[in-house]
Design a protein around this motif. Structure first.
Motif, PDB file in Angstrom:
ATOM      1  N   ARG A 842      -8.288   8.648 -19.667  1.00 39.03           N
ATOM      2  CA  ARG A 842      -8.089   8.774 -21.106  1.00 39.03           C
ATOM      3  C   ARG A 842      -6.601   8.719 -21.466  1.00 39.03           C
ATOM      4  NH1 ARG A 842     -11.401  10.084 -25.272  1.00 39.03           N
ATOM      5  NH2 ARG A 842     -13.205  10.423 -23.942  1.00 39.03           N
ATOM      6  N   GLN A 889     -12.864   4.132 -24.288  1.00 39.68           N
ATOM      7  CA  GLN A 889     -12.638   3.147 -25.336  1.00 39.68           C
ATOM      8  C   GLN A 889     -11.464   2.220 -25.043  1.00 39.68           C
ATOM      9  OE1 GLN A 889     -12.912   6.067 -28.307  1.00 39.68           O
ATOM     10  NE2 GLN A 889     -14.995   5.990 -27.519  1.00 39.68           N
ATOM     11  N   ASP A 892     -11.826  -2.228 -26.144  1.00 41.01           N
ATOM     12  CA  ASP A 892     -11.306  -2.929 -27.324  1.00 41.01           C
ATOM     13  C   ASP A 892      -9.784  -3.042 -27.263  1.00 41.01           C
ATOM     14  OD1 ASP A 892     -11.525  -0.265 -27.478  1.00 41.01           O
ATOM     15  OD2 ASP A 892     -12.062  -0.154 -29.606  1.00 41.01           O
ATOM     16  N   ARG A 899      -5.893 -10.681 -26.252  1.00 37.48           N
ATOM     17  CA  ARG A 899      -5.932 -11.766 -27.239  1.00 37.48           C
ATOM     18  C   ARG A 899      -4.656 -11.844 -28.055  1.00 37.48           C
ATOM     19  NH1 ARG A 899     -12.012 -13.025 -28.781  1.00 37.48           N
ATOM     20  NH2 ARG A 899     -12.555 -13.178 -26.578  1.00 37.48           N
ATOM     21  N   LYS A 929     -24.174  -4.036 -24.903  1.00 37.90           N
ATOM     22  CA  LYS A 929     -24.659  -3.176 -25.975  1.00 37.90           C
ATOM     23  C   LYS A 929     -23.526  -2.815 -26.938  1.00 37.90           C
ATOM     24  CE  LYS A 929     -27.035   0.459 -24.539  1.00 37.90           C
ATOM     25  NZ  LYS A 929     -27.918   1.539 -24.238  1.00 37.90           N
ATOM     26  N   ASP A 930     -22.380  -2.712 -26.386  1.00 36.51           N
ATOM     27  CA  ASP A 930     -21.236  -2.389 -27.227  1.00 36.51           C
ATOM     28  C   ASP A 930     -20.714  -3.601 -27.983  1.00 36.51           C
ATOM     29  OD1 ASP A 930     -21.378   0.155 -26.471  1.00 36.51           O
ATOM     30  OD2 ASP A 930     -19.639   0.147 -25.141  1.00 36.51           O
ATOM     31  N   TRP A 932     -19.838  -6.567 -26.621  1.00 32.20           N
ATOM     32  CA  TRP A 932     -18.936  -7.462 -25.891  1.00 32.20           C
ATOM     33  C   TRP A 932     -19.739  -8.531 -25.192  1.00 32.20           C
ATOM     34  CZ3 TRP A 932     -14.450  -6.224 -27.630  1.00 32.20           C
ATOM     35  CH2 TRP A 932     -14.146  -4.903 -27.908  1.00 32.20           C
ATOM     36  N   HIS A 936     -15.153 -12.199 -23.745  1.00 31.76           N
ATOM     37  CA  HIS A 936     -14.096 -11.198 -23.914  1.00 31.76           C
ATOM     38  C   HIS A 936     -13.404 -10.867 -22.606  1.00 31.76           C
ATOM     39  CE1 HIS A 936     -16.593 -10.128 -27.562  1.00 31.76           C
ATOM     40  NE2 HIS A 936     -15.399 -10.386 -28.060  1.00 31.76           N
TER      41      HIS A 936
ATOM     42  N   ARG B 112     -12.802  13.826 -32.297  1.00 34.70           N
ATOM     43  CA  ARG B 112     -12.927  12.526 -31.666  1.00 34.70           C
ATOM     44  C   ARG B 112     -14.360  12.012 -31.756  1.00 34.70           C
ATOM     45  NH1 ARG B 112     -10.093  13.116 -26.144  1.00 34.70           N
ATOM     46  NH2 ARG B 112      -8.029  13.070 -27.084  1.00 34.70           N
ATOM     47  N   ARG B 119     -17.475   4.592 -34.929  1.00 34.35           N
ATOM     48  CA  ARG B 119     -17.112   3.351 -34.255  1.00 34.35           C
ATOM     49  C   ARG B 119     -18.362   2.683 -33.659  1.00 34.35           C
ATOM     50  NH1 ARG B 119     -11.935   2.588 -31.770  1.00 34.35           N
ATOM     51  NH2 ARG B 119     -11.778   4.852 -31.776  1.00 34.35           N
ATOM     52  N   GLN B 120     -19.182   3.520 -33.059  1.00 37.46           N
ATOM     53  CA  GLN B 120     -20.398   2.983 -32.459  1.00 37.46           C
ATOM     54  C   GLN B 120     -21.221   2.250 -33.504  1.00 37.46           C
ATOM     55  OE1 GLN B 120     -21.317   3.053 -29.282  1.00 37.46           O
ATOM     56  NE2 GLN B 120     -19.507   4.186 -28.628  1.00 37.46           N
ATOM     57  N   MET B 123     -19.779  -0.911 -34.295  1.00 42.98           N
ATOM     58  CA  MET B 123     -19.876  -1.871 -33.202  1.00 42.98           C
ATOM     59  C   MET B 123     -21.174  -2.656 -33.258  1.00 42.98           C
ATOM     60  SD  MET B 123     -17.385  -1.966 -31.085  1.00 42.98           S
ATOM     61  CE  MET B 123     -16.168  -1.055 -30.165  1.00 42.98           C
ATOM     62  N   GLN B 124     -22.142  -2.073 -33.895  1.00 43.28           N
ATOM     63  CA  GLN B 124     -23.456  -2.720 -33.877  1.00 43.28           C
ATOM     64  C   GLN B 124     -23.393  -4.110 -34.476  1.00 43.28           C
ATOM     65  OE1 GLN B 124     -25.708  -1.442 -32.029  1.00 43.28           O
ATOM     66  NE2 GLN B 124     -24.328   0.297 -31.743  1.00 43.28           N
ATOM     67  N   PRO B 126     -21.129  -6.870 -34.193  1.00 46.16           N
ATOM     68  CA  PRO B 126     -19.921  -7.464 -33.606  1.00 46.16           C
ATOM     69  C   PRO B 126     -19.331  -8.489 -34.566  1.00 46.16           C
ATOM     70  CG  PRO B 126     -21.859  -7.857 -32.217  1.00 46.16           C
ATOM     71  CD  PRO B 126     -22.315  -7.065 -33.386  1.00 46.16           C
TER      72      PRO B 126
END
Lengths: 1049, 128
Positions: A842, A889, A892, A899, A929-930, A932, A936, B112, B119-120, B123-124, B126
């Motif tokens: 982290r 995280q 990203d 990029r 699922k996230d 990506w 990427h 947090r 954020r999640q 993210m769904q 994209p």
């Protein structure tokens, strides 16, 4: 006691002055510290006194005007009579004096104060013939009367006229004193200059024809100003009278202090020097004095501060008046500039710029030198000198008189603080001053002070003058001129002044070699390496070392080591310094000051290190030379007692919790530098090479992993794996047996040092120290040999990982970088890798810039790359760590860097991490699922082929520039890191290579599944460990620092 | 949660209302705070950005009013009863929380996990 104290203050003031002079060119932290207290208190005192006096005067004004006038007249008459009598006497005695029989008396008189003065004293007085001295003479003769006179005079002011005059005199005194003080301050310079002039004129030998105008001497000008002032105030006073008045007012002050006259007087002078008084009265006299002279300053070839003329003094006076301010400010400036200039290189072996610190202190050195020198010199001084010179001097008597006055008459001293300036003693200049002062009437005749500063060739020529004080003054003046003036330094070099100065280092007189050394230190400072080379070319380095062996004088040693420090910042000189001075510096400075003893006495407790300036300078010098490559490191490691002493010093610093100073920083940096490549460079290192690292890359990949696994869980279930056994054994301390205590360079890599570095990392607030300590761990944990295995495990066992992780949050870029690289090296140890993956991820990630917004601390590219490489190392071969990377995280951020980063190196490093992440098939689901997808994680650049083959060169590109930029200096940091990307013999590099190969290969194939199998199986256990860990490790980390405030509400 | 001083911050916040508990003469909230602009923010174990000098919840007493209200260790307190807490000294924050004449404090906190949730959800969809 009292007397003592006052004297000291006096000296301080004088030295402060002279330093101030210096100061204009150099900042004197010490001095400032020393002076300020005095200054601040004395002016206040004086002011109060003045106040009182003024009040008194006014009170008495009305009634006693007439009587005062009368008494003044009477006194004048008496003085005249006295003068005449004295002149007769003087003739008689002067012969005796010539024989030089008096010196000791004079000295005694000076030291003990006039009140004690025996006959000798009086004799000297008698010699004084000048009319201006009448007052003083009278006083001398009848010491008791002095007091009375003073009193009377004080009260005298009653008469309007006399009042004025008194006030004036008051002013004048103050003024004068101040002026004098200036003179004193300027002493160094002035004396030198005067000397020059005089010498040139009178001594046929003088190489330089000084265009000194007819007889106008500094003294003359000085007197002039005084005279004029007086006249302005009330023309009615003739010179002699004026003088007497002055003297008297002096006495008054003395009375109020109720000390011995001598003391008082000095005290007073001191006060005057610090212009509170001046400010009060200043406008009057100042205006008179300095306006006329102004033109001179402009005329002077040197900067105003340098010029000798009175007016300039005045100017300087301004400085003097607030010595603290200029000093302070300059100090501040220097300090401020430090961070920038000193920018420790990321892997900064190179400390060149730190030598700046040296110059910073110059003022110090000079000042104290000066005053001490004077004091010290006095006893040794022989009257013979002046006498010998006498004939050359135009007025034979002048010098003697001057001297006499100097010695015997404290009052005069006070008025003309010059007395303390003794240094000139030998120099004609001071004599002139004295003379001028003494007989203002004479001086006033030559009202046109057209003397000038000596120019540089003249000063350099004076370095070769047969009279020692001239030499030392010239050297001191040179030092002054060179301060922060690169042009003059260059000129001195081109005028061949440096060999002469170096030659003076061997001069038997401490005054001379001290001053020469001071000048060399200033000259050696700065970016112009030619000056350093010039010093080296005339064998200045061996000369400095010789002097270091010879002298016990701390101040001289500070100057020597300071010069060496400056010289050591230039690459080509480093080896020369090592060759000539390493063992001497170690024996003479490092060992004694570190407190380390070869054979410690059992009874006495170990001594602590003393953080002296000498030690700081020497360690700074060694720090610089320790960066000069493998040979330099070898020499330092093998230098007897050096490593032992440095370690002892650091341990003592840790013990005393005194870890933020420069000396500690220097020591840690040396240690770090010496730790660089120990595993390759130390004699006998082969014996300790880790066998596993020597195996072929193919087999070792698997084996290593197994071993690491075992290590990781060895504590829990140590199965029969051999390597695991090994690791486990270490946990129970299976270090090589030592038959005798470790010493010398072996100490560098003993696991015991880990605790030392961790303590520094925990406690120190000094970023450079933190960086160096992290760098040392980084160096020690690099490579594949037995000791680095131990070190890596020891860091863990000593709970060092949380400490390092904590430092990832440091505000300092270079600390973050060093720590990141250290973590990377530490993660060679499998268990460390797991822990770091769990707990550091982290913090590592939070140091990465995110797309739009950089983190609050804007880390440099190098740091970002280092962090990315560390992350890469951590997730290599550990899908678990890759998973925590995801949960932190990081993806990203990584994609954003990949990029959008402007930096090709950042982009590449991020790309490698992403490729590695993508290679874990078990993570792809979650990644998808996230949101990506594969694109990427692929290198952006179309031309970049994927896979390990392509990856390698890419890696090199990213890391190598670090190296190339700064090979020597960065060596320790990236040096260790780089081998891992090269094919180096380094275990590390091999591993990395191997791992990435296998990983990339496996990412497509199924073989990786097998390889990773064990991990998956262990996942649960790992979780278990992790859940325990945080409390232990992370809490530890927090506990180390003083707890922040925490309030229950 | 990193921010630039002087710039507006946009964070996901949660409102938490704590009913103070009377304990003798004292009103207690049952948590402790750390941080503040006069504290060494580097030592704050909870902040993501170590230069963040905000006020953080460092401990929550078990079963206390704060815990009951849903406050958690590591929460960053943005406001207390409408008072900004992102730029205050430690002591100022403490005083705002412990006013004797207020039985209830309303906190605006961020943590947090809140951001993570948001954020999640973002993210769904994209973006590319």
């Amino acid at each position: 006691m009292q007397v003592d104290l006052v004297c000291r203050i006096c000296d301080a003031a004088v030295s402060g002055r002279s330093s101030r002079e210096e100061r204009s060119r150099s900042s004197l932290p010490t001095l400032t510290a020393f002076n300020n207290p005095n200054c601040s208190h004395s002016p206040a005192d004086i002011k109060a006194h003045n106040f009182g006096q003024t009040a008194t005067m006014e009170d008495y004004d009305v009634p006693s005007a007439a009587s005062i006038l009368a008494s003044v007249k009477e006194q004048e008459a008496r003085f005249e009579r006295l003068t005449r009598a004295l002149e007769d006497e003087r003739r008689n005695v002067s012969l005796q004096l010539e024989r030089g029989s008096l010196p000791s008396d004079m000295l005694a008189g000076r030291t003990t104060g006039m009140s004690n003065q025996p006959l000798a004293w009086q004799q000297m007085v008698m010699q004084e013939q000048s009319p201006s001295n009448q007052t003083s003479l009278a006083m001398m003769q009848e010491p008791q009367e002095v007091v009375e006179e003073t009193v009377t005079i004080e009260e005298d002011p009653g008469t309007p006229t006399s009042h004025v005059s008194v006030v004036t005199s008051d002013d004048g005194t103050t003024r004068r004193t101040e002026t004098k003080d200036h003179l004193t301050n300027m002493k160094v310079t002035k004396m030198v200059k005067t000397v020059t002039t005089r010498t040139v004129r009178q001594v046929p030998l003088g190489p330089d024809g000084l265009p000194l105008p007819e007889g106008s001497s500094p003294l003359g000008s000085y007197t002039d100003s005084i005279d004029r002032r007086y006249m302005k105030n009330g023309d009615r006073f003739i010179m002699p009278q004026a003088t007497s008045t002055l003297t008297r007012s002096y006495n008054n002050y003395a009375d109020s202090y109720s000390d011995t006259p001598d003391t008082q007087f000095r005290h007073y002078a001191l006060h005057d020097g610090y212009g509170d008084v001046t400010e009060n009265y200043g406008s009057l006299s100042r205006g008179v004095n300095y306006r006329p002279y102004r033109p001179y300053m402009a005329a002077g070839g040197y900067r105003p501060e340098n010029s000798y003329t009175l007016p300039i003094r005045k100017e300087d006076y301004g400085h003097v008046a607030q010595p603290q301010v200029p000093m302070g400010s300059s100090t501040v400036d220097l300090n401020r500039s430090q961070p920038e200039r000193f920018q420790p290189e990321p892997y900064g072996l190179e400390d060149d710029r730190r030598s700046l610190g040296q110059d910073e202190e110059e003022p110090f050195d000079l000042e104290p030198d000066y005053s001490t020198a004077n004091r010290r010199t006095l006893p040794g001084r022989t009257i013979r000198e002046p006498l010998r010179n006498g004939p050359r001097v135009r007025g034979y008597e002048d010098p003697i008189e001057a001297e006499l006055i100097d010695e015997r008459h404290p009052y005069i001293h006070g008025m003309y603080p010059a007395p303390l300036a003794q240094p000139e003693r030998g120099s004609l200049a001071s004599l002139d001053h004295m003379g001028g002062r003494r007989s203002p009437s004479i001086d006033s005749i030559r009202k046109d002070p057209r003397w000038r500063d000596p120019d540089l060739p003249e000063v350099i020529a004076m370095l070769g003058h047969p009279i020692d004080p001239v030499k030392s003054n010239a050297a001191a003046y040179l030092q002054h001129l060179c301060y922060e003036n690169d042009k003059i330094k260059k000129d001195v070099r081109q005028l061949k002044g440096i060999p002469v100065l170096v030659g003076l280092l061997d001069h038997p007189k401490s005054e001379v070699h001290r001053k020469a050394c001071g000048a060399l230190r200033n000259i050696s400072f700065g970016k112009d390496h030619d000056n350093k080379v010039a010093i080296k070319n005339c064998d200045g380095i061996p000369a400095l070392i010789r002097l270091m062996r010879k002298t016990n004088d701390m101040e001289v040693r500070e100057l020597i080591t300071g010069t060496l420090w400056n010289l050591s910042s230039y690459e080509p000189l480093k080896m020369v310094i090592i060759n000539h001075g390493l063992q001497t510096m170690t024996n003479e400075v490092v060992i004694p000051h570190s407190g380390w003893e070869h054979e410690p006495n059992e009874d006495s407790k170990p001594r602590d290190a003393e953080w002296t300036t000498v030690f700081k300078n020497t360690s700074g010098c060694l720090r610089n030379v320790s960066s000069d490559g493998a040979e330099a490191r070898r020499r330092l490691r093998e230098c007897e007692g050096l490593v032992d002493a440095l370690l002892h010093a650091l341990q003592s610093a840790v013990g005393k919790k005194d870890m933020d100073n420069k000396s500690v920083e220097n020591c840690v940096c040396i240690m770090r530098n010496l730790s660089y490549h120990v595993h390759k460079e130390v004699p006998g290192a082969e014996k300790f090479q880790d066998p596993s690292a020597l195996q072929g890359p193919d087999s070792s990949g698997t084996q290593r992993k197994k071993k690491d696994d075992a290590g990781c869980f060895g504590g829990k279930k140590a199965k029969g794996r051999k390597n695991g056994e090994h690791d486990k054994n270490y946990d129970t301390l299976d270090l090589p047996k030592r038959t005798e205590p470790t010493k010398g360079f072996e100490l560098l890599y003993q696991p015991e040092v880990v605790r030392l570095y961790l303590s520094l990392l925990t406690e120190s607030q000094n970023y450079n120290t933190l960086e160096a300590a992290a760098g040392a761990l980084q160096n020690l944990s690099a490579g594949q040999w037995t000791w680095s295995n131990y070190i890596r495990a020891t860091v863990r066992k000593e709970k060092g990982l949380p400490i390092l992780v904590e430092l990832l949050r440091s505000d300092s870029d270079k600390v973050v970088r060093a720590v990141a690289i250290a973590l990377r090296n530490l993660s060679i140890d499998r268990r460390n890798k797991d822990l770091i993956g769990s707990y550091a991820m982290r913090d590592l990630v939070s140091n990465l810039p995110s797309g739009q917004q950089r983190p609050a601390k804007n880390l440099e590219e190098d740091t970002v790359v280092a962090i990315l490489n560390t992350i890469h190392e951590i997730i290599t071969d550990s899908s678990e760590n890759a998973r925590s990377l995801m949960t932190a995280q990081a993806i990203d951020k990584l994609v954003a860097i990949n990029r959008t980063s402007q930096s090709a190196r950042e982009t590449k490093a991020a790309s490698h991490v992403l490729q590695t992440v993508w290679s874990y098939k078990e993570l792809r689901n979650a990644l998808t699922k996230d949101g990506w997808n594969k694109t990427h994680f692929q290198p952006i650049a179309t031309g970049t082929p994927k896979g390990s083959k392509s990856c390698k060169p890419g890696y090199d590109d990213t890391t190598l520039p670090l190296m190339e930029k700064n090979q020597g200096s960065r060596g320790c940091g990236s040096g260790d890191m780089i081998p891992m990307d090269e094919f180096g013999p380094d275990g590390y590099s091999t591993i990395n290579q191997r791992d990435s190969n296998s990983k990339y290969k496996s990412s497509d194939g199924s073989s990786d599944l097998q390889e990773r199998e064990p991990f998956k199986n262990d996942t649960n256990r790992k979780h278990y460990i992790r859940s325990n860990r945080p409390t232990v490790s992370l809490v530890d980390a927090c506990d180390v620092k003083p707890q922040p405030v925490d309030s229950w509400v | 949660m990193s921010y630039i001083p002087g710039q507006p911050v946009s964070v996901v916040v949660q409102r938490i209302e704590i009913q103070k508990l009377r304990d003798g003469d004292n009103l207690i909230l049952g948590f402790s705070i750390g941080g503040g602009i006069d504290q060494d923010s580097n030592q704050n174990p909870f902040s993501e950005d170590k230069t963040d000098k905000g006020i953080y919840v460092t401990r929550v007493s078990k079963g206390g009013p704060a815990e009951v209200a849903g406050l958690r260790i590591g929460d960053k307190i943005m406001q207390v009863n409408g008072w900004d807490m992102t730029m205050v000294t430690h002591d100022q924050a403490r005083k705002k929380l412990t006013k004797k004449n207020e039985d209830v404090v309303r906190l605006l906190v961020t943590r947090r996990s809140l951001e993570d949730v948001v954020r999640q959800s973002m993210m769904q969809q994209p973006t590319h």
